[in-house]
Design an enzyme around this catalytic site. Sequence first.
Site, PDB file in Angstrom:
ATOM      1  N   GLY A  85      -2.005  -5.424   8.111  1.00  0.00           N
ATOM      2  CA  GLY A  85      -3.205  -5.120   7.318  1.00  0.00           C
ATOM      3  C   GLY A  85      -3.807  -3.789   7.697  1.00  0.00           C
ATOM      4  O   GLY A  85      -3.431  -3.164   8.693  1.00  0.00           O
ATOM      5  N   LYS A 108      -8.625   6.939   5.898  1.00  0.00           N
ATOM      6  CA  LYS A 108      -7.801   6.551   7.049  1.00  0.00           C
ATOM      7  C   LYS A 108      -8.479   7.052   8.314  1.00  0.00           C
ATOM      8  O   LYS A 108      -8.743   8.248   8.418  1.00  0.00           O
ATOM      9  CB  LYS A 108      -6.399   7.161   6.884  1.00  0.00           C
ATOM     10  CG  LYS A 108      -5.361   6.635   7.842  1.00  0.00           C
ATOM     11  CD  LYS A 108      -3.971   7.050   7.377  1.00  0.00           C
ATOM     12  CE  LYS A 108      -2.929   6.785   8.444  1.00  0.00           C
ATOM     13  NZ  LYS A 108      -1.604   7.268   8.032  1.00  0.00           N
ATOM     14  N   GLY A 121      -9.691   1.510  15.131  1.00  0.00           N
ATOM     15  CA  GLY A 121      -9.887   1.824  13.714  1.00  0.00           C
ATOM     16  C   GLY A 121     -10.052   3.307  13.435  1.00  0.00           C
ATOM     17  O   GLY A 121     -10.352   3.704  12.308  1.00  0.00           O
ATOM     18  N   ARG A 172      -7.177   9.830   1.424  1.00  0.00           N
ATOM     19  CA  ARG A 172      -5.818   9.843   0.878  1.00  0.00           C
ATOM     20  C   ARG A 172      -5.791   9.223  -0.509  1.00  0.00           C
ATOM     21  O   ARG A 172      -6.498   8.248  -0.765  1.00  0.00           O
ATOM     22  CB  ARG A 172      -4.929   9.068   1.835  1.00  0.00           C
ATOM     23  CG  ARG A 172      -3.560   8.761   1.318  1.00  0.00           C
ATOM     24  CD  ARG A 172      -2.673   8.385   2.454  1.00  0.00           C
ATOM     25  NE  ARG A 172      -2.624   6.946   2.646  1.00  0.00           N
ATOM     26  CZ  ARG A 172      -1.942   6.354   3.623  1.00  0.00           C
ATOM     27  NH1 ARG A 172      -1.307   7.084   4.521  1.00  0.00           N
ATOM     28  NH2 ARG A 172      -1.918   5.057   3.717  1.00  0.00           N
ATOM     29  N   ARG A 179       2.789  -2.344  -0.478  1.00  0.00           N
ATOM     30  CA  ARG A 179       3.909  -2.089   0.421  1.00  0.00           C
ATOM     31  C   ARG A 179       4.919  -3.224   0.330  1.00  0.00           C
ATOM     32  O   ARG A 179       4.562  -4.334  -0.095  1.00  0.00           O
ATOM     33  CB  ARG A 179       3.385  -2.019   1.866  1.00  0.00           C
ATOM     34  CG  ARG A 179       2.287  -0.979   2.037  1.00  0.00           C
ATOM     35  CD  ARG A 179       1.347  -1.360   3.193  1.00  0.00           C
ATOM     36  NE  ARG A 179       0.164  -0.488   3.212  1.00  0.00           N
ATOM     37  CZ  ARG A 179       0.082   0.657   3.868  1.00  0.00           C
ATOM     38  NH1 ARG A 179       1.090   1.052   4.603  1.00  0.00           N
ATOM     39  NH2 ARG A 179      -1.008   1.396   3.808  1.00  0.00           N
ATOM     40  N   ASP A 244       6.167  -2.093   6.292  1.00  0.00           N
ATOM     41  CA  ASP A 244       4.759  -1.869   5.937  1.00  0.00           C
ATOM     42  C   ASP A 244       4.495  -0.401   5.624  1.00  0.00           C
ATOM     43  O   ASP A 244       3.411  -0.065   5.146  1.00  0.00           O
ATOM     44  CB  ASP A 244       3.828  -2.351   7.069  1.00  0.00           C
ATOM     45  CG  ASP A 244       4.181  -1.753   8.409  1.00  0.00           C
ATOM     46  OD1 ASP A 244       5.339  -1.902   8.836  1.00  0.00           O
ATOM     47  OD2 ASP A 244       3.315  -1.128   9.037  1.00  0.00           O
TER      48      ASP A 244
END
Length: 472
Positions: A85, A108, A121, A172, A179, A244
């Site tokens: 995830g 991101k 994170g 992004r 995926r 992924d």
Amino acid sequence: MPHTDPSYARLPGRFFARVGPAPVAAPRLLALNTSLAARLGLSADWLAAPEGVAMLAGNAFPDWATPIAQTYAGHQFGGFVPQLGDGRALLLTEFISTDGARFDLVLKGSGRTPFSRGGDGRAWLGPVLREYIVSEAMAALGVPSTRALAAVATGEVVWRDEGALPGAILARVAASHLRVGTFEYFAARRDTEALALLAEHARARHYPRAEGPLGLLGGVVAAQARLVAQWMSLGFIHGVMNTDNMAVSGETIDYGPCAFIDAYHPDRVFSSIDRNGRYAYAQQPNVALWNLAQLASALLPLIGEGEAAIEAATAALDAFWPVFTESLNRRFAAKIGIASPQAGDSALVETLLARMAQQGADFTRVFHGLASGAARDEFADRAAFDGWAADWRARIGHEPDPQAVMRAANPARIPRNHRIAEVITAAVAGNMAPFVRLNAALAAPFDARPEWADLSDAPAEAEVVTRTYCGT
Ligand code: AMP
Ligand code: MG
């Protein structure tokens, strides 16, 4: 107001987790892709103003945003991880661009989510600029790829093995972030209902002319076969082709320890974590097919029952090699000036590549130099080139315009590892000028302008980058 339509966020709750802002201390815009912003219907002026920067930093979201972290699983280096995830990313919304295409906007490095596990994170400036440069260069080279909309400095530090590093966030844009691992997540839980919803969502979004889950699989197989052939033709190594990190859209996604080969060798590996060469340059088609087999097996319950379903899925996977080989042969033939490949041309390419490997010749410089005659100088043993070139010249003598074909297929510039390293070092010291220059030069990669000649140079011995690192 941009045209937004968050279709993924309308799927059932087990597809994602809703995420609130995780503000950073002092957001500052480092880079903004104004032409991409215009395509999305976003005003570059608004993005550069405090409200826009607050969004790009994950500090405050406009009311049209529906921030979520997406659920997925994945095979990492061959081992299945049932829950990954978005641990350091957020999907803000989907845009319908000015040309009618649908795009995800993702941050991101935007802070912790329910999928962060032990991670913070966050991202540091290095991998953010690296992804910005390489993804934009790939797009300019004509490779399907996620795009970089902006990079923001957080004004905070993140702690990595190297110590305290400046934090940054990448904005992004992608056709989607679906995926192979998204399918594996639901397949592993035997959640066939979710799987069916996901398959239909992906089919309608990326392969609208395909029929059902089997049509979706066929579409992904062909798109990935063509994508990997294109990577190979540019000397690109993705570096972490975990399931992924493979998008069902057929776009290149998740630029981590990726690299462009300089001194050519088919077994080349740059990624620091790829100890067994699983994702080496020449392994990429095999791995892509392995990943597609994971997608096929995830989709199996939707394709049908028993032997018939397995046969249908296997037939869809069998399309990989013909598409890959045709695409690869066509691209490499073009690189040596051949517009319509014939039997025997791939042997000519193979011989050149074998001699390049033997001599460690620079991949991009050899091919770019074929049109000008400079390729010969890339071989320490000129005779190795001359022997091949005699056969080559005889062959392209029959081609109508080999020079034009080569110029269109062989870039003068790719994002060289040592140049990216230089850009990051300067940016950490507060100087974004090398980033701006490299990015501008890579926007026109086929155009050999004298003022950018240094960016085409192979690394000097002291500049050679042998290892690249993940963005974590
Ligand atoms: P990647 O290396 O981008 O393929 O990421 C693999 C997994 O690790 C994904 O689930 C990411 O969300 C997660 N991850 C990577 N870096 C971090 C981080 N700094 N904090 C939390 N999760 C992370
Ligand atoms: Mg990833």
